[in-house]
Design an enzyme around this catalytic site. Structure first.
Site, PDB file in Angstrom:
ATOM      1  CG  HIS A 190      37.471  40.344  47.744  1.00 60.07           C
ATOM      2  ND1 HIS A 190      38.133  40.009  46.560  1.00 60.07           N
ATOM      3  CD2 HIS A 190      37.216  41.645  47.556  1.00 60.07           C
ATOM      4  CE1 HIS A 190      38.075  40.981  45.583  1.00 60.07           C
ATOM      5  NE2 HIS A 190      37.766  42.066  46.290  1.00 60.07           N
ATOM      6  CG  ASP A 214      35.883  36.720  44.987  1.00 58.16           C
ATOM      7  OD1 ASP A 214      36.236  37.199  46.137  1.00 58.16           O
ATOM      8  OD2 ASP A 214      35.039  37.099  44.608  1.00 58.16           O
ATOM      9  CG  ASP A 233      39.411  44.270  43.681  1.00 60.47           C
ATOM     10  OD1 ASP A 233      39.384  43.890  44.819  1.00 60.47           O
ATOM     11  OD2 ASP A 233      38.584  44.186  42.773  1.00 60.47           O
ATOM     12  CD  GLU A 266      34.017  42.442  46.656  1.00 61.61           C
ATOM     13  OE1 GLU A 266      33.474  43.617  46.704  1.00 61.61           O
ATOM     14  OE2 GLU A 266      34.387  42.345  45.580  1.00 61.61           O
ATOM     15  CD  GLU A 278      37.445  45.680  47.816  1.00 58.93           C
ATOM     16  OE1 GLU A 278      38.132  45.800  46.834  1.00 58.93           O
ATOM     17  OE2 GLU A 278      36.629  44.655  48.021  1.00 58.93           O
TER      18      GLU A 278
END
Ligand code: ZN
Length: 387
Positions: free
Chosen positions: A75, A77, A107, A139, A167
């Protein structure tokens, strides 16, 4: 063995990615345009899946030909830096003592940077099945952005045989995570002058009783469950936000609060909210309605992210174990997009660089060693897929 992409290349890409402030509330289009350009420069075309308002987009790109293939998913964001005290600018990648600091480094821009740095290697390898790059948005706000992209998989987007979600797991292999359900409970009482509280129904006081009940239900849950693969080994519930009232001298008519449950994959979903509403019907509403017949307590689901539990003999889990050399798997208490991919018929596993302990925190970082471990993982993946 295939030589991994250069650490410097991954660092440079990470610096660029961190420079885009892609806090979930903002647009990610500049980052996506950069990735699209970068891949185009390698001769790889991307498909964008824009959000309804056109302010954000997912990206799907494929390297190599054929059916199936391995999806590498991240992701774009990140969470806000608001209220956090950072040692250096969160949107300027800064290296100190073998650690790369910046919002999203862990992250999960570190993973995306590693994938992009490895793209020339993927491109140069004669792959027997394709490698897909998937980048989502939103996300951090209920895994919202990946859903429209997943909806197109198998329609106009290819269906990866396996999806690896990078992740931050410190490159450990994660084959299960909890589910998240967010609820909003709204109390409507009756306004009154605070000198005559008995002719009003105090919505804040009622909300306080409901919150106490949520805490009590949470204790019940904790006592009734024990799955040592998760930390904590039971489902949890907590209230995160509350709003209500107008002034100290007015008995408040309205109060609403938001709360969430992070449940084990095996926990039935609706038990806690219905137990809360039973408590409301039985212990609160009759008294409230003696004073105000219109008084209500309502709970509605807001967002929900499915749990993830890889089935036994999962191919993605076996692949991630082979690539990392791990001989065991673990579960985690944070949610990812893995459950959504799994639901859509794309078997998933979670494995990526960085430690979840640094995610979302001030002075977020990914270590250079973790980045290098990820680059090696990706080079070994390319070597395995060589025809
Ligand atoms: Zn994340």
């Amino acid at each position: 063995m295939q030589e991994a992409a250069k650490t410097e290349a991954a660092k440079d890409l990470l610096a660029t990615l961190v420079g885009f402030d892609t806090t979930s509330a903002k647009s990610n289009l500049d980052l996506i345009a950069f990735v699209q350009d970068y891949l185009h420069g390698l001769g790889v075309e991307s498909t964008l899946v824009p959000s309804d308002d056109g302010k954000k987009a997912c990206l799907f790109a494929t390297i190599g030909d054929g059916e199936g293939g391995i999806g590498l998913s991240g992701h774009s964001d990140c969470v806000p830096v608001t209220g956090q005290k950072w040692t250096s600018d969160p949107f300027t990648l800064t290296e100190r003592d073998g650690k790369l600091y910046g919002r999203g480094t862990c992250d999960m821009k570190g993973f995306i940077a590693s994938v992009l740095a490895s793209a020339p290697l993927f491109k140069a390898t004669a792959l027997k099945e394709p490698i897909h790059i998937l980048i989502s948005y939103d996300e951090e706000v209920g895994c919202a952005g990946v859903r429209p992209m997943i909806a197109r998989i198998g329609a106009d987007l290819p269906r990866p045989r396996i999806v690896i979600i990078g992740e931050p797991t410190s490159m450990q292999v994660i084959d299960g995570h909890k589910r998240i359900d967010v609820y909003r409970t709204t109390v409507t009482g009756k306004e009154a002058h605070s000198s005559l509280p008995s002719i009003g129904v105090n919505a804040i006081s009622v909300a306080a009783k409901l919150i106490e009940e949520i805490d009590r239900l949470a204790v019940d849950m904790a006592e009734g469950e024990n799955d040592p693969r998760f930390e904590p080994p039971y489902s949890t519930m907590s209230v995160g936000l509350i709003e209500g009232g107008t002034a100290p001298n007015i008995v408040p008519k309205n109060c609403e609060f938001r709360w969430q449950i992070r449940s084990l994959p095996s926990t039935p979903v609706d038990e806690a909210p219905s137990a809360l509403m039973d408590f409301a019907e039985r212990d609160l509403l009759p008294e409230m309605r003696k004073v105000a017949s219109q008084a209500t307590i309502e709970t509605e689901g807001q967002t929900s992210v499915p749990a993830f539990a890889a089935p036994p003999q999962s191919e993605p889990v076996a692949l991630a174990m082979a690539l990392t050399g791990a001989n065991r798997t673990s579960g985690v208490s944070y949610a990812t997009e893995a459950g959504l991919f799994q639901q859509a018929g794309c078997p998933a596993v979670v494995c990526g660089p960085g430690d979840i302990a640094q995610a979302h925190a001030a002075d977020e970082f990914v270590s250079v060693a973790q980045l290098e471990a990820c680059l090696k993982f990706l080079a070994d993946l390319a070597a395995r897929l060589r025809s």
